[in-house]
Design a protein around this motif. Structure first.
Motif, mmCIF file in Angstrom:
data_model
loop_
_atom_site.group_PDB
_atom_site.id
_atom_site.type_symbol
_atom_site.label_atom_id
_atom_site.label_comp_id
_atom_site.label_asym_id
_atom_site.label_seq_id
_atom_site.Cartn_x
_atom_site.Cartn_y
_atom_site.Cartn_z
ATOM 1 N N ALA A 197 0.810 -1.225 0.000
ATOM 2 C CA ALA A 197 0.000 0.000 0.000
ATOM 3 C C ALA A 197 0.841 1.271 0.000
ATOM 4 N N VAL A 198 2.125 1.169 0.391
ATOM 5 C CA VAL A 198 2.942 2.369 0.513
ATOM 6 C C VAL A 198 3.265 2.945 -0.869
ATOM 7 N N LYS A 199 3.377 4.289 -0.916
ATOM 8 C CA LYS A 199 3.868 4.971 -2.123
ATOM 9 C C LYS A 199 5.025 5.860 -1.670
ATOM 10 N N PHE A 200 6.201 5.638 -2.252
ATOM 11 C CA PHE A 200 7.390 6.400 -1.878
ATOM 12 C C PHE A 200 8.033 6.971 -3.139
ATOM 13 N N THR A 201 8.172 8.284 -3.199
ATOM 14 C CA THR A 201 8.683 8.919 -4.414
ATOM 15 C C THR A 201 9.659 10.039 -4.083
ATOM 16 N N ILE A 202 10.803 10.036 -4.763
ATOM 17 C CA ILE A 202 11.664 11.215 -4.790
ATOM 18 C C ILE A 202 11.487 11.790 -6.186
ATOM 19 N N GLY A 203 10.717 12.855 -6.284
ATOM 20 C CA GLY A 203 10.340 13.374 -7.600
ATOM 21 C C GLY A 203 11.209 14.521 -8.048
ATOM 22 N N ARG A 204 11.739 15.282 -7.083
ATOM 23 C CA ARG A 204 12.513 16.462 -7.447
ATOM 24 C C ARG A 204 13.866 16.426 -6.754
ATOM 25 N N LEU A 205 14.894 16.767 -7.497
ATOM 26 C CA LEU A 205 16.260 16.712 -6.977
ATOM 27 C C LEU A 205 17.107 17.760 -7.678
ATOM 28 N N GLN A 206 17.909 18.468 -6.893
ATOM 29 C CA GLN A 206 18.839 19.431 -7.471
ATOM 30 C C GLN A 206 20.245 19.204 -6.927
ATOM 31 N N VAL A 207 21.234 19.335 -7.820
ATOM 32 C CA VAL A 207 22.631 19.116 -7.461
ATOM 33 C C VAL A 207 23.379 20.442 -7.610
ATOM 34 N N GLU A 208 24.245 20.747 -6.659
ATOM 35 C CA GLU A 208 25.082 21.943 -6.750
ATOM 36 C C GLU A 208 26.539 21.557 -6.615
ATOM 37 N N PRO A 209 27.469 22.114 -7.403
ATOM 38 C CA PRO A 209 27.214 23.079 -8.480
ATOM 39 C C PRO A 209 26.751 22.432 -9.783
ATOM 40 N N ASN A 210 26.608 21.137 -9.837
ATOM 41 C CA ASN A 210 26.127 20.434 -11.033
ATOM 42 C C ASN A 210 27.026 20.663 -12.249
ATOM 43 N N ALA A 211 28.323 20.520 -12.023
ATOM 44 C CA ALA A 211 29.313 20.682 -13.094
ATOM 45 C C ALA A 211 30.042 19.350 -13.275
ATOM 46 N N PRO A 212 30.382 19.004 -14.525
ATOM 47 C CA PRO A 212 30.901 17.658 -14.820
ATOM 48 C C PRO A 212 32.134 17.265 -14.017
ATOM 49 N N SER A 213 33.029 18.208 -13.740
ATOM 50 C CA SER A 213 34.297 17.835 -13.111
ATOM 51 C C SER A 213 34.411 18.352 -11.684
ATOM 52 N N VAL A 214 33.288 18.533 -11.032
ATOM 53 C CA VAL A 214 33.295 19.024 -9.655
ATOM 54 C C VAL A 214 32.516 18.050 -8.766
ATOM 55 N N VAL A 215 33.159 17.608 -7.675
ATOM 56 C CA VAL A 215 32.477 16.762 -6.701
ATOM 57 C C VAL A 215 31.306 17.566 -6.108
ATOM 58 N N PRO A 216 30.072 17.022 -6.172
ATOM 59 C CA PRO A 216 28.889 17.775 -5.724
ATOM 60 C C PRO A 216 28.965 18.146 -4.251
ATOM 61 N N GLU A 217 28.635 19.388 -3.950
ATOM 62 C CA GLU A 217 28.700 19.825 -2.559
ATOM 63 C C GLU A 217 27.326 19.818 -1.882
ATOM 64 N N ARG A 218 26.250 19.860 -2.678
ATOM 65 C CA ARG A 218 24.923 19.889 -2.047
ATOM 66 C C ARG A 218 23.893 19.233 -2.965
ATOM 67 N N VAL A 219 23.040 18.427 -2.347
ATOM 68 C CA VAL A 219 21.896 17.845 -3.058
ATOM 69 C C VAL A 219 20.642 18.191 -2.268
ATOM 70 N N THR A 220 19.634 18.691 -2.965
ATOM 71 C CA THR A 220 18.357 19.050 -2.346
ATOM 72 C C THR A 220 17.275 18.197 -2.982
ATOM 73 N N LEU A 221 16.428 17.572 -2.178
ATOM 74 C CA LEU A 221 15.411 16.692 -2.740
ATOM 75 C C LEU A 221 14.107 16.801 -1.984
ATOM 76 N N ARG A 222 13.031 16.397 -2.675
ATOM 77 C CA ARG A 222 11.698 16.377 -2.084
ATOM 78 C C ARG A 222 11.211 14.933 -2.045
ATOM 79 N N ILE A 223 10.786 14.478 -0.871
ATOM 80 C CA ILE A 223 10.247 13.131 -0.710
ATOM 81 C C ILE A 223 8.730 13.202 -0.534
#
Lengths: 440, 440
Positions: free
Chosen positions: B285-311
């Motif tokens: 019966a459970v519904k679990f979704t991560i629908g929105r996610l943002q990565v910072e700085p979101n650059a190809p050669s940079v280790v991501p410093e922040r991820v923001t998500l909505r559950i």
């Protein structure tokens, strides 16, 4: 006077000037001018956090060209460009047709980049040429400062466009079709750059080069940890990049049963966890990064239908790099179900070793000016990677604080900045008075 | 004439009109007009893929208000609004001060939404009022079509702003401060909406309501699978949403050793994999979704410093929902290391049950018009959730093809669209001639 005679005469004059300079102990660059110019360029695209945003072919990069060209002309140097948007500044040699010696790096930065990455190698090379010109040195062949177009690849991906096009690794036509996030083509941005400098002489794209030397901050913590000022770069670790697209199916977050979902972001999480464990945990030398990721439609109550990501994989051992690259593609394929993953290889650059004689020259120059040095493998990619197959090439590293780069608080000590440029001067000096047998 | 006498006279007139209509077998809505209006609204914000992009308080939503108000005025109905940007269209009753009966849903859509989600319930309610008005019915109290502001929450998050503000769940002041991705405040978008309708009467925000009925597509596959046309909605499953921020540290993808990294996207992958297994796999019966996610700085050669998500987490059993919510927060905290995760609860809406008498009325209406029906739990959230604590409330579901919604190819059969509106008509008819004892 024949060309040969002219060359000999020029060489003799250069030798005399060099000997005079050596005698007066003035074979060093102007430390204040070098630092002032670095800080002047840091004001072009300066960010509130103390960093620089001067992306490839931007208004900020055009402004940095104006500064470079002004400094070049005031020193009697000759600026020019090519069809790929590389900037050249020549100290004219006696034989203008002979393959020149190149030294430089790039002027473009990451969006939140620092004040040294790339621009240091360009300004250090200009400083060396300015010093030689001021001493009246006329070398046998041109010695040329170069700023390669779009090393970072943050606006137009992937980077190293200028050096790759110069080296024939990529075609100019293909590069011109690349678009940035706003849909602007390299072609249009490049034409705008050239339009800003209508009288700039145009060199042919790709010409024989006698040697290439690039100074750069380390972008890692090793020199600082070992308390060395000069890194004699032995080579650049191999790098592969991949674009991965994970396709699922969108659905309503509140109604679609979990068992019926094809959630692209859930598939990404499984794949990324496995890749980090197996690829990223392979050994101490591997570097595995997923830096960029996009989710569609990226809405709070919608099961994601597509995830697009970029993988950056590096290793100094080409056999290991190839193995990990193959394994990475396999894992993406098998772990994506019930979604589907497609993997597109982008960059495939094996490890390379730099010229042994130039490495010796860098170590000797460091000793000559009393700076501690060590051999070091470059973990980051550089334009020198693409010059190495064309001519004897080398790199000089200086430390950066805490190993940090691609960040606004990137920092290099003024004393190290000066030391690196003095090493570059001494490495280039034999080319400025080639055939004369004396050493700087 | 006293108010009581006026009410009695109106009721008698309504009863006469109703009896006449019943005798002629015309207690049904105009199927063609209903469908034509749905398709007319689908052209406002139409997307190339056949869907609709008509987000809250947008120019498209304003255009849909113009259409609704034109239709209302041409039927002799009375449009009005309130401070929260809800649209009301009243069939005036004899006692204008008595709590009205409401029926409706929402006009806003997801960015890539369909032609039925929300707008169906509004247009069906308008169609019922238009039918009653055309037959000369004057009910004892106002019967009001309502379009709640921003149900979807895709532009201004979270959604259900209009019904929550109406019900006092959120303050108008707090709602007005919410910003969209472009930084535009609800306050400014709302003021622009009201400015577009300067002569529209303003109702007070929140007033007593006698009953609320909402027609909607199911947004799930159950009615279709059971070959039923009418879903008698028993309640709405509970829902919790959370914002999660994972903080790491940025670094160079080629130089920073894996052991020294605090990669926020790697931490996300670990957390998401564990949450999908334990929370998403808890039961059927459970519904679990991560629908929105943002990565910072979101650059190809940079280790991501922040991820923001909505559950988005839903379950029909409130005890299970609470348990999973607690567990989710624990898992984020323990699995984030060496990064840090902070979890902010947003929506916390327990399961609710709809009014039993209205559920019976819906089932009886379906039988009366010969449509197969079944009880059904709503897996999606609806504005009716916030009306249920205020007054007897209910929902009527019709099937949607393959259970698909929040997608451009969302589709409902015209015959089902008409059947749902006829059920709504018959459920509201007793309110249109209350106290007269006859049945439709």
């Amino acid at each position: 006077m024949s060309a040969a005679t002219a060359t000999e005469a020029a060489a003799a004059a250069a030798a005399a000037a060099a000997a005079a300079a050596e005698g007066q102990g003035i074979w060093r660059i102007d430390a204040d001018r070098l630092w002032d110019r670095l800080m002047a360029l840091a004001r072009i695209g300066a960010t509130p956090g103390g960093g620089v945003n001067r992306q490839a072919l931007s208004a900020e990069e055009i402004a940095s060209w104006h500064a470079m060209i002004d400094w070049a002309l005031s020193a009697g140097l000759e600026p020019s460009t090519d069809a790929a948007g590389n900037l050249f500044i020549a100290l004219p040699g006696a034989d203008r047709d002979a393959p020149p010696v190149l030294a430089g790096s790039h002027l473009d930065s990451q969006p939140g980049g620092g004040r040294f990455d790339g621009v240091y190698g360009v300004v250090a090379a200009l400083e060396v040429l300015t010093t030689l010109a001021a001493r009246g040195v006329r070398p046998p062949v041109d010695i040329v400062c170069v700023a390669w177009m779009n090393e970072e690849g943050s606006r137009f991906a992937p980077g190293m466009m200028g050096s790759e096009t110069f080296a024939g690794v990529r075609s100019l036509q293909a590069v011109r079709e690349v678009r940035d996030a706003d849909g602007i083509r390299v072609a249009d941005a490049l034409d705008a750059l050239h339009a800003a400098f209508p009288s700039l002489r145009r060199r042919p794209l790709g010409f024989p080069v006698a040697a290439y030397v690039e100074a750069h901050i380390e972008q890692g913590p090793l020199l600082e940890a070992q308390e060395r000022v000069i890194g004699v770069v032995t080579g650049i670790q191999g790098k592969k990049t991949f674009d991965v697209v994970i396709d699922g199916e969108r659905g309503h977050a509140g109604t679609l049963a979990m068992a019926d979902r094809r959630d692209a972001l859930a598939a990404f999480a499984r794949i990324a966890t496995a890749l980090h464990a197996e690829i990223g945990g392979h050994d101490d030398a591997v570097k595995f990064t997923i830096g960029r990721l996009q989710v569609e439609p990226n809405a709070p109550s919608v099961v994601p239908e597509r995830v697009t990501l970029r993988i950056d994989l590096r290793h100094p051992d080409n056999a290991v790099l190839d193995h990990l690259g193959t394994r990475l593609v396999e894992l993406c394929g098998t772990l994506a179900a019930p979604c589907q993953a497609s993997v597109t290889p982008l960059v495939d650059a094996p490890s390379n070793g730099f010229d042994a004689a130039l490495q010796r020259a860098i170590a000797e120059a460091a000793e000559r000016i009393g700076q501690p040095h060590m051999p070091i493998l470059s973990a980051a990619g550089h334009d020198a990677r693409h010059l190495a197959p064309l001519c004897p090439s080398a790199m000089i590293f200086i430390p950066c604080r805490d190993g940090v780069s691609h960040a606004e608080h990137e920092w290099a000590e003024p004393a190290h900045v000066v030391a690196g440029a003095n090493v570059l001067l001494r490495v280039l000096l034999p080319y400025a008075r080639a055939g004369l047998g004396d050493s700087p």
